[in-house]
Design an enzyme around this catalytic site. Structure first.
Site, mmCIF file in Angstrom:
data_model
loop_
_atom_site.group_PDB
_atom_site.id
_atom_site.type_symbol
_atom_site.label_atom_id
_atom_site.label_comp_id
_atom_site.label_asym_id
_atom_site.label_seq_id
_atom_site.Cartn_x
_atom_site.Cartn_y
_atom_site.Cartn_z
ATOM 1 N N HIS A 132 0.743 -1.301 0.051
ATOM 2 C CA HIS A 132 -0.074 0.089 -0.017
ATOM 3 C C HIS A 132 0.842 1.326 -0.136
ATOM 4 C CE1 HIS A 132 -2.592 3.198 1.046
ATOM 5 N NE2 HIS A 132 -2.398 3.194 2.385
ATOM 6 N N GLU A 162 2.415 0.144 -22.183
ATOM 7 C CA GLU A 162 2.733 -0.904 -21.288
ATOM 8 C C GLU A 162 1.642 -1.026 -20.345
ATOM 9 O OE1 GLU A 162 5.766 1.942 -18.660
ATOM 10 O OE2 GLU A 162 6.269 -0.151 -18.816
ATOM 11 N N HIS A 203 -6.571 8.800 -1.171
ATOM 12 C CA HIS A 203 -5.827 8.208 -0.219
ATOM 13 C C HIS A 203 -4.652 7.159 -0.792
ATOM 14 C CE1 HIS A 203 -5.429 5.700 3.795
ATOM 15 N NE2 HIS A 203 -4.460 5.608 2.872
#
Ligand code: 13P
Ligand code: ZN
Length: 262
Positions: A132, A162, A203
């Site tokens: 994360h 890509e 976030h």
């Protein structure tokens, strides 16, 4: 040096933590990283234990190396025994076998890591790592883009060649939710059943892979595409990769993009 520290993947894990920080994706204690290990640590005695609210499920009996809550990723390489926790996963609790030498707990996102590992292992037996990070351009993208899995994936696919190669399964996106909860963990894992990258609006991102470099590489590719989108939005984009070109790319590379998304 412990058996754990001698593992090549341990070095890769610590270097990934530094790299996430170097990229500016782990301000203060932002970001966390975990990796499943087969339990080869029978010689280590449990030091403490922590409850697992979501339960270990299919992960029971495995070991998990995870960053500690409130620890700074920039410090992992310098002092891994302070910043990391090696856990043995039991049914409803995790035993600390090594690490957190100055106290503390596993990352506040432990539940999201555990549930994501379980979901990805079901999809891919080679899966090992979840990370994360507060990937800057992906976070920015979630505040200017429609929060729809397919639409956001197609935007990223269209920005550079890509993307389709490295995430043909696409990207999942969650609306803003409080972090550090079982709920966001369950919602993340639900998306992880069908893709390796999940964005948390305003976030950060959760990325999964066979090892730290694989998970981080995926995040690098996606963040680059988000950066290109933000750099070029506001300009006309007549030459952006279109659906027809994406289909040709999939054919040329033998890829199977997410069913029905192209
Ligand atoms: P931890 O320090 O508890 O790992 O939390 C960092 C973070 O990014 C929470 O989303
Ligand atoms: Zn975070």
């Amino acid at each position: 040096m412990t058996d754990l520290e001698a593992l090549p993947l341990f070095g890769e894990f610590c270097r990934a933590a530094s790299e996430i920080y170097r990229r500016g994706w782990a301000e203060r204690n932002g970001g966390n990283l975990s990796m499943l290990l087969e339990d080869g640590f029978g010689g280590l005695k449990p030091l403490r234990s922590f409850p697992i609210a979501s339960g270990a499920g299919a992960l029971e009996g495995k070991c998990l190396l995870i960053t500690g809550g409130g620890k700074y990723l920039k410090n992992v390489e310098r002092d891994p025994e302070d910043a990391l926790a090696l856990l043995r996963l039991g049914k409803n609790c995790a035993e600390l076998l090594w690490g957190l030498k100055n106290g503390g707990r596993p990352s506040s996102e432990l539940s999201a890591h555990l549930q994501s590992h379980a979901a990805r292992l079901e999809a891919d037996p080679k899966h090992r790592t979840v990370l994360h990070a507060h990937a800057t351009h992906l976070v920015a993208l979630t505040s200017v883009h429609e929060l729809d899995d397919r639409a956001l994936t197609k935007t990223l696919w269209s920005m550079c060649t890509e993307c389709l190669l490295f995430f043909p399964d696409g990207v999942g996106v969650l609306p803003w939710m409080p972090c550090g909860t079982d709920e966001i963990g369950a919602a993340t894992a639900e998306k992880m059943r069908s893709c390796r990258l999940v964005l948390w609006a305003s976030h950060g991102a959760f990325a999964a892979g066979t090892g730290p470099d694989d998970a981080l590489g995926l995040l690098e590719v996606a963040d680059k595409a988000a950066e290109l989108y933000i750099m070029t939005s506001g300009f006309p984009s007549p030459a952006r990769i279109g659906e027809e070109q994406l289909r040709r790319l999939a054919d040329a590379m033998g890829l199977s993009p997410r069913e029905g998304w192209l």
